[in-house]
Design a protein around this motif. Structure first.
Motif, PDB file in Angstrom:
ATOM      1  N   ALA A 107      49.928  51.104  45.268  1.00 56.01           N
ATOM      2  CA  ALA A 107      51.179  50.669  44.388  1.00 56.01           C
ATOM      3  C   ALA A 107      51.600  51.897  43.479  1.00 56.01           C
ATOM      4  O   ALA A 107      52.773  51.867  43.061  1.00 56.01           O
ATOM      5  N   GLY A 108      50.872  52.788  43.280  1.00 54.18           N
ATOM      6  CA  GLY A 108      51.351  53.933  42.555  1.00 54.18           C
ATOM      7  C   GLY A 108      52.232  54.897  43.040  1.00 54.18           C
ATOM      8  O   GLY A 108      53.040  55.430  42.084  1.00 54.18           O
ATOM      9  N   ALA A 109      52.423  54.783  44.363  1.00 57.65           N
ATOM     10  CA  ALA A 109      53.437  55.352  44.873  1.00 57.65           C
ATOM     11  C   ALA A 109      54.857  55.282  44.370  1.00 57.65           C
ATOM     12  O   ALA A 109      55.764  56.025  44.438  1.00 57.65           O
ATOM     13  N   THR A 110      55.047  53.787  44.118  1.00 56.87           N
ATOM     14  CA  THR A 110      56.264  53.396  43.634  1.00 56.87           C
ATOM     15  C   THR A 110      55.975  52.898  42.210  1.00 56.87           C
ATOM     16  O   THR A 110      57.001  52.294  41.742  1.00 56.87           O
ATOM     17  N   LEU A 111      55.113  53.114  41.614  1.00 57.01           N
ATOM     18  CA  LEU A 111      54.728  52.858  40.073  1.00 57.01           C
ATOM     19  C   LEU A 111      54.989  51.288  39.891  1.00 57.01           C
ATOM     20  O   LEU A 111      55.787  50.800  38.881  1.00 57.01           O
ATOM     21  N   LYS A 112      54.407  50.397  40.959  1.00 59.77           N
ATOM     22  CA  LYS A 112      54.568  48.981  40.725  1.00 59.77           C
ATOM     23  C   LYS A 112      53.656  48.669  39.484  1.00 59.77           C
ATOM     24  O   LYS A 112      52.713  49.421  39.280  1.00 59.77           O
ATOM     25  N   LYS A 113      53.967  47.464  38.916  1.00 61.87           N
ATOM     26  CA  LYS A 113      52.942  46.751  37.907  1.00 61.87           C
ATOM     27  C   LYS A 113      51.830  46.359  38.627  1.00 61.87           C
ATOM     28  O   LYS A 113      52.047  45.804  39.846  1.00 61.87           O
ATOM     29  N   VAL A 114      50.910  46.461  38.261  1.00 63.28           N
ATOM     30  CA  VAL A 114      49.640  45.954  38.982  1.00 63.28           C
ATOM     31  C   VAL A 114      48.699  44.942  38.170  1.00 63.28           C
ATOM     32  O   VAL A 114      48.540  45.384  36.781  1.00 63.28           O
ATOM     33  N   ALA A 115      47.975  44.166  38.694  1.00 67.27           N
ATOM     34  CA  ALA A 115      47.072  43.050  37.913  1.00 67.27           C
ATOM     35  C   ALA A 115      46.002  42.928  38.777  1.00 67.27           C
ATOM     36  O   ALA A 115      46.050  42.593  40.101  1.00 67.27           O
ATOM     37  N   MET A 172      29.646  30.255  32.903  1.00 60.25           N
ATOM     38  CA  MET A 172      30.872  29.900  33.739  1.00 60.25           C
ATOM     39  C   MET A 172      31.628  28.909  33.621  1.00 60.25           C
ATOM     40  O   MET A 172      32.384  28.264  34.528  1.00 60.25           O
ATOM     41  N   ASP A 173      31.854  28.370  32.338  1.00 63.89           N
ATOM     42  CA  ASP A 173      32.745  27.484  31.930  1.00 63.89           C
ATOM     43  C   ASP A 173      34.165  27.952  32.112  1.00 63.89           C
ATOM     44  O   ASP A 173      34.245  29.411  31.819  1.00 63.89           O
ATOM     45  N   GLY A 174      35.264  27.216  32.322  1.00 68.21           N
ATOM     46  CA  GLY A 174      36.665  28.096  32.193  1.00 68.21           C
ATOM     47  C   GLY A 174      37.517  26.970  31.788  1.00 68.21           C
ATOM     48  O   GLY A 174      37.686  25.873  32.314  1.00 68.21           O
ATOM     49  N   TYR A 175      38.563  27.455  31.459  1.00 67.29           N
ATOM     50  CA  TYR A 175      39.823  26.797  31.020  1.00 67.29           C
ATOM     51  C   TYR A 175      41.190  27.368  31.119  1.00 67.29           C
ATOM     52  O   TYR A 175      40.950  28.694  30.945  1.00 67.29           O
ATOM     53  N   PRO A 176      42.110  26.556  31.449  1.00 68.65           N
ATOM     54  CA  PRO A 176      43.404  27.464  31.591  1.00 68.65           C
ATOM     55  C   PRO A 176      43.809  28.344  30.412  1.00 68.65           C
ATOM     56  O   PRO A 176      44.730  29.088  30.348  1.00 68.65           O
ATOM     57  N   GLU A 177      43.324  27.668  29.195  1.00 64.08           N
ATOM     58  CA  GLU A 177      43.910  28.242  27.816  1.00 64.08           C
ATOM     59  C   GLU A 177      43.335  29.701  27.597  1.00 64.08           C
ATOM     60  O   GLU A 177      43.897  30.536  26.683  1.00 64.08           O
ATOM     61  N   LEU A 178      42.137  30.088  28.324  1.00 67.30           N
ATOM     62  CA  LEU A 178      41.342  31.210  27.991  1.00 67.30           C
ATOM     63  C   LEU A 178      41.697  32.213  29.016  1.00 67.30           C
ATOM     64  O   LEU A 178      41.655  31.912  30.430  1.00 67.30           O
ATOM     65  N   PRO A 179      41.881  33.561  28.559  1.00 64.05           N
ATOM     66  CA  PRO A 179      42.360  34.489  29.417  1.00 64.05           C
ATOM     67  C   PRO A 179      41.075  34.941  29.991  1.00 64.05           C
ATOM     68  O   PRO A 179      39.712  35.002  29.541  1.00 64.05           O
ATOM     69  N   PHE A 180      41.042  35.344  31.534  1.00 59.79           N
ATOM     70  CA  PHE A 180      40.010  35.679  32.249  1.00 59.79           C
ATOM     71  C   PHE A 180      40.388  37.082  33.062  1.00 59.79           C
ATOM     72  O   PHE A 180      41.441  37.381  33.403  1.00 59.79           O
ATOM     73  N   GLY A 181      39.418  37.935  33.136  1.00 54.15           N
ATOM     74  CA  GLY A 181      39.561  39.327  33.498  1.00 54.15           C
ATOM     75  C   GLY A 181      38.307  40.159  33.191  1.00 54.15           C
ATOM     76  O   GLY A 181      37.725  39.984  32.276  1.00 54.15           O
ATOM     77  N   GLY A 182      38.521  41.459  33.431  1.00 57.10           N
ATOM     78  CA  GLY A 182      37.028  42.191  33.121  1.00 57.10           C
ATOM     79  C   GLY A 182      37.533  43.572  32.551  1.00 57.10           C
ATOM     80  O   GLY A 182      38.601  44.122  32.748  1.00 57.10           O
ATOM     81  N   MET A 183      36.518  44.278  32.220  1.00 58.86           N
ATOM     82  CA  MET A 183      36.530  45.680  31.845  1.00 58.86           C
ATOM     83  C   MET A 183      35.875  46.726  32.940  1.00 58.86           C
ATOM     84  O   MET A 183      35.556  46.016  33.835  1.00 58.86           O
ATOM     85  N   LYS A 184      36.038  47.825  32.597  1.00 60.06           N
ATOM     86  CA  LYS A 184      35.667  48.851  33.491  1.00 60.06           C
ATOM     87  C   LYS A 184      36.079  48.684  35.000  1.00 60.06           C
ATOM     88  O   LYS A 184      37.276  48.387  35.132  1.00 60.06           O
ATOM     89  N   GLN A 185      35.294  48.568  35.882  1.00 59.29           N
ATOM     90  CA  GLN A 185      35.805  48.494  37.379  1.00 59.29           C
ATOM     91  C   GLN A 185      35.730  46.956  37.649  1.00 59.29           C
ATOM     92  O   GLN A 185      35.809  47.072  38.828  1.00 59.29           O
ATOM     93  N   SER A 186      35.942  46.082  36.831  1.00 54.17           N
ATOM     94  CA  SER A 186      36.050  44.956  37.238  1.00 54.17           C
ATOM     95  C   SER A 186      37.574  44.461  37.204  1.00 54.17           C
ATOM     96  O   SER A 186      37.842  43.230  37.395  1.00 54.17           O
ATOM     97  N   GLY A 187      38.327  45.195  36.923  1.00 50.60           N
ATOM     98  CA  GLY A 187      39.655  44.907  37.125  1.00 50.60           C
ATOM     99  C   GLY A 187      40.577  45.421  35.913  1.00 50.60           C
ATOM    100  O   GLY A 187      40.374  46.388  34.848  1.00 50.60           O
TER     101      GLY A 187
END
Length: 504
Positions: free
Chosen positions: A256-264, A456-471
């Motif tokens: 994706a970096g070749a065209t500087l796309k936004k990534v998630a 491992m509870d989860g709710y749409p209201e709470l952000p989800f993602g990782g630090m380091k090499q988790s994302g």
């Protein structure tokens, strides 16, 4: 131990599997090259789905359709209330087809049907939450720049988004991405895993029925090299959102970096449950069993490491192993099943090899450790590996199977060091009745999510993602729609403007 699995209970065993096509520009279509794929159910050993697979040419068609829909179609210019109405209708239609979708995910991924039902219900809830955010996305104004100037910051849709999803939560993870992109006014190209594509195709049917305009959501089926790589590299794609392994995520970011796309990127995890002596140990045992073996451990959030205080380790592990031994492994379509099938024979071998390597390094298999004999499909018993040292691969690397690694500690500082010794930083759990201990761990551990006295509870209201090499980035939460937008600054000037050119 031998499992009795009866493939004959599947309708596909007699009627034959359904064939699924791709959705491009509002039309169901085969690929231009004529590629085909099929899915053998990991729990039953028979073909349950056939697919029309795409190629680079089909990606080009889909991206072109999404680009036309973005620049010329009504979707990005609709009132937010009208976009929200489509998302809400989608949620209602998902609920109406919940059993059908859950069955597709169960037979294609091997997950238990009871779990799949919960995931589909959760997905519908996320679509409704995204609909609410569609109506609250807004910019800013600055009237403090002087009497002759007004600044306005708009939030505009980022454009065409490539969405690439994995096999372990086929319907739930697309729900963590697609509705938020649509709520922002983006158009999309979606690629589900080539092993679990059926439920995403059904979602395409639902979106058309809900009134989504043609070209706004295109679904291209196929493999990573034939489809996914081209979705990432295409110059007319503005953003890529990917869930999968850290290895593939790194390659995706580089491309994706070749065209500087936004990534998630939502990537791997090696998540710890840290248990202190003052915890509610019965609750912690139950959560540790759930965290380790939910979805057969094929989960980025799996609690695959137990970091247990030495003072309670012996009793805790005895209770854990007793409860784990009662976890029902079996047919994904059996309502009583807790642990279903492993996704492929190759992945089962990879899991078994990780356990073998751990024992070669000096660890001990306290429970399980190998696949189960079955006349159809592939299964593995819940496994506990003790005597794990911090430098062992099984303590650091993602196994992605029903395998728990056990490490012991005596001091809080030691527990934190063990928790952070991997390259991952997705999630963690801490079990203690002492607020100081719980807060110290929760504030110190380097993960995107920390659960305190739960897991491992989860709710749409709470952000989800990782630090380091988790994302990279976060899904869900109040900013999820904003993540699919770009800021545009507009400056309004009134009255005479001082000329830069000075007359002699």
């Amino acid at each position: 131990m031998t499992l009795h699995i009866d493939p004959a209970r599947l309708a596909e065993a007699t009627s034959g599997p359904r064939r699924y096509q791709m959705l491009i520009d509002g039309k169901w279509t085969d690929g231009e090259v004529g590629l085909e794929g099929e899915r053998v159910s990991p729990g039953h050993g028979i073909v349950v789905s056939r697919y029309a697979f795409g190629s680079e040419a089909d990606v080009a068609r889909a991206v072109a359709a999404a680009r036309r829909a973005f620049h010329r179609g009504p979707w990005p210019r609709m009132k937010a209330a009208d976009r929200a109405a489509v998302l809400l209708k989608t949620a209602d239609l998902i609920d109406a087809r919940r059993e059908e979708i859950a069955r597709l995910d169960a037979i294609e991924s091997g997950k238990p049907i009871s779990q799949a039902r919960g995931e589909i219900a959760g997905a519908a809830d996320i679509w409704r939450y995204a609909a609410s955010l569609a109506r609250t996305l807004h910019g800013e104004s600055y009237a403090n720049l002087g009497d002759d100037m007004l600044g306005v910051v708009l939030r505009e849709p980022v454009g065409v988004v490539s969405i690439i999803t994995p096999w372990n939560f086929p319907f739930l993870i697309v729900a963590q991405k697609l509705p938020f992109a649509l709520a922002a006014g983006c158009t999309t190209v979606v690629k589900p895993s080539e092993m679990t594509s059926a439920s995403t195709v059904v979602l395409g049917e639902i979106l058309m029925q809900a009134g989504l305009p043609e070209g706004v959501c295109n679904i291209v089926l196929g493999t990573g090299p034939e489809v996914g790589a081209h979705m990432v590299a295409h110059r007319d794609v503005d953003m890529v959102t990917f869930t999968g392994s850290t290895r593939v995520g790194k390659a995706t970011v580089q491309a994706a970096g070749a065209t500087l796309k936004k990534v998630a990127m939502e990537l791997g995890g090696k998540n710890a449950q840290i248990v202190f002596p003052d915890a509610d140990l019965d609750a912690a045992v139950d959560a540790a069993v759930f965290g380790a073996f939910f979805n057969a451990g094929e989960c980025c959030n799996a609690g695959s490491r137990l970091i247990i205080h030495k003072a309670v380790a012996k009793d805790f592990l005895a209770a854990f192993e007793k409860r784990a031994a009662r976890v029902k492994v079996g047919d994904p379509l059996d309502d009583a099943t807790k642990v279903g099938a492993i996704i492929t024979p190759e992945h089962l071998k990879k899991i078994e090899n990780a356990v073998i390597d751990a024992t070669a390094d000096g660890a001990t298999v306290a429970l399980g450790g190998a696949g189960l004999t079955s006349a159809a499909g592939q299964y593995m018993t819940p496994t506990v590996v003790t005597g794990v040292k911090p430098d062992m691969a099984i303590a650091r690397e993602e196994v992605f199977g029903p395998v728990l690694s056990v490490l012991e500690f005596e001091r809080v500082e030691e527990a934190l060091r063990l928790a952070d010794l991997t390259d991952y930083g997705l999630s963690a759990g801490v079990w203690s009745r002492d607020i100081d201990t719980a807060m110290t761990v929760a504030r110190s551990v380097r993960t995107g999510t920390v659960w305190v006295n739960t897991f491992m509870d989860g709710y749409p209201e709470l952000p989800f993602g990782g630090m380091k090499q988790s994302g990279i980035g976060r899904e869900l939460g109040k900013n999820a729609v904003e993540d699919f937008s770009e800021a545009k600054t507009i400056q309004f000037h009134r009255g005479p403007r001082t000329s830069w050119w000075v007359e002699d």
